[in-house]
Design a protein around this motif. Sequence first.
Motif, mmCIF file in Angstrom:
data_model
loop_
_atom_site.group_PDB
_atom_site.id
_atom_site.type_symbol
_atom_site.label_atom_id
_atom_site.label_comp_id
_atom_site.label_asym_id
_atom_site.label_seq_id
_atom_site.Cartn_x
_atom_site.Cartn_y
_atom_site.Cartn_z
ATOM 1 N N GLN A 195 -43.813 -28.868 -19.840
ATOM 2 C CA GLN A 195 -44.601 -28.004 -18.966
ATOM 3 C C GLN A 195 -45.875 -28.756 -18.592
ATOM 4 O OE1 GLN A 195 -46.282 -24.440 -20.627
ATOM 5 N NE2 GLN A 195 -46.180 -23.337 -18.678
ATOM 6 N N ASN A 210 -54.458 -27.928 -26.666
ATOM 7 C CA ASN A 210 -53.271 -28.764 -26.824
ATOM 8 C C ASN A 210 -52.933 -29.558 -25.567
ATOM 9 O OD1 ASN A 210 -52.877 -27.793 -29.447
ATOM 10 N ND2 ASN A 210 -51.761 -25.991 -28.698
ATOM 11 N N TRP A 233 -42.325 -26.988 -14.836
ATOM 12 C CA TRP A 233 -41.602 -27.783 -15.830
ATOM 13 C C TRP A 233 -40.910 -28.949 -15.141
ATOM 14 C CZ3 TRP A 233 -41.466 -26.464 -21.109
ATOM 15 C CH2 TRP A 233 -42.068 -25.238 -21.431
ATOM 16 N N GLN A 262 -44.657 -17.401 -17.308
ATOM 17 C CA GLN A 262 -44.845 -18.686 -17.961
ATOM 18 C C GLN A 262 -45.966 -18.568 -18.977
ATOM 19 O OE1 GLN A 262 -45.147 -22.061 -15.462
ATOM 20 N NE2 GLN A 262 -43.807 -21.228 -13.900
ATOM 21 N N GLN A 312 -38.627 -34.295 -19.106
ATOM 22 C CA GLN A 312 -39.561 -35.017 -19.972
ATOM 23 C C GLN A 312 -39.335 -36.527 -19.940
ATOM 24 O OE1 GLN A 312 -39.599 -33.400 -23.893
ATOM 25 N NE2 GLN A 312 -41.349 -34.610 -24.585
ATOM 26 N N PRO A 328 -51.425 -21.760 -20.710
ATOM 27 C CA PRO A 328 -51.735 -23.047 -21.337
ATOM 28 C C PRO A 328 -52.857 -22.901 -22.351
ATOM 29 C CG PRO A 328 -51.606 -23.254 -18.940
ATOM 30 C CD PRO A 328 -51.591 -21.803 -19.251
ATOM 31 N N ASP A 329 -52.688 -23.584 -23.475
ATOM 32 C CA ASP A 329 -53.733 -23.657 -24.497
ATOM 33 C C ASP A 329 -54.516 -24.943 -24.270
ATOM 34 O OD1 ASP A 329 -55.342 -23.575 -26.648
ATOM 35 O OD2 ASP A 329 -53.758 -23.582 -28.167
ATOM 36 N N ILE A 383 -48.784 -29.636 -21.121
ATOM 37 C CA ILE A 383 -49.110 -28.360 -21.760
ATOM 38 C C ILE A 383 -48.165 -28.049 -22.917
ATOM 39 C CG2 ILE A 383 -49.364 -25.880 -21.382
ATOM 40 C CD1 ILE A 383 -49.983 -26.537 -18.438
ATOM 41 N N ASP A 384 -46.851 -28.209 -22.675
ATOM 42 C CA ASP A 384 -45.878 -27.812 -23.699
ATOM 43 C C ASP A 384 -44.604 -28.623 -23.503
ATOM 44 O OD1 ASP A 384 -44.737 -26.527 -25.802
ATOM 45 O OD2 ASP A 384 -44.481 -24.586 -24.798
ATOM 46 N N GLU A 385 -43.720 -28.603 -24.508
ATOM 47 C CA GLU A 385 -42.426 -29.278 -24.450
ATOM 48 C C GLU A 385 -41.344 -28.326 -24.940
ATOM 49 O OE1 GLU A 385 -42.737 -32.767 -26.811
ATOM 50 O OE2 GLU A 385 -44.215 -33.761 -25.519
ATOM 51 N N GLN A 386 -40.194 -28.349 -24.232
ATOM 52 C CA GLN A 386 -39.106 -27.443 -24.616
ATOM 53 C C GLN A 386 -37.795 -27.926 -24.015
ATOM 54 O OE1 GLN A 386 -39.856 -23.296 -23.752
ATOM 55 N NE2 GLN A 386 -37.688 -22.759 -23.848
#
Length: 202
Positions: free
Chosen positions: A77, A32, A87, A25, A90, A28-29, A69-72
């Motif tokens: 995430q 963001n 995950w 995985q 959303q 994480p940043d 953290i993120d989107e996909q």
Amino acid sequence: MFKQLLLTAGLLVATLSAHAETTEQPTPDNDNVQSGYIIDDLYIYMHAGAGKNFRIVGSINAGSPLELIDEQDGYAQVKDDKGRTGWVDQRFVSKKSGLAVENQNLKDKITELENNLLQQSSQLPELQQQNVELNEKNAQLNKKLALAQQQNTQQAALVANNTEKEKKELLMYGAAIAFTGLLFGIIITLVLSRRKRYDGWA
């Protein structure tokens, strides 16, 4: 024998795939990362990847706070309040706190207000006693003030009487001096007139 080898190889591949799903995985940043919440009245599963075909790594209760953290592909995430990363769908993630969080905040606020009220109530008898003492001191000061005003009035009346008496005495002294002067003048006039007579006879 050949079937056993195939079965062993299949299990090995499945194990490596599952391990890759959990270990590969993205990191994480922190720049963001955003805050989010699972919407109310919902209990969802957290997957190892962005899709339902990835294995389930845990579940998240409604209203739980998250780090986005993120989107996909319609999945987000997240990192939950237990430190787990995965995950989730959303659609079930909101950036606003749900009713569960708001209710808990309200309960905490009510508890804080009740504690403050209890503390103030415990201080009420002491404040009432202080109020009674202040009222007693105020009554004593009012009595002293009234007595001082009465004494001041009496002193002013006494001064006024003394002033009037002094005026009368001054008038009497003035009249006495005037009468004495007049009498003295008459006597001198008589004496002088008699001397003139005696001088004329001589």
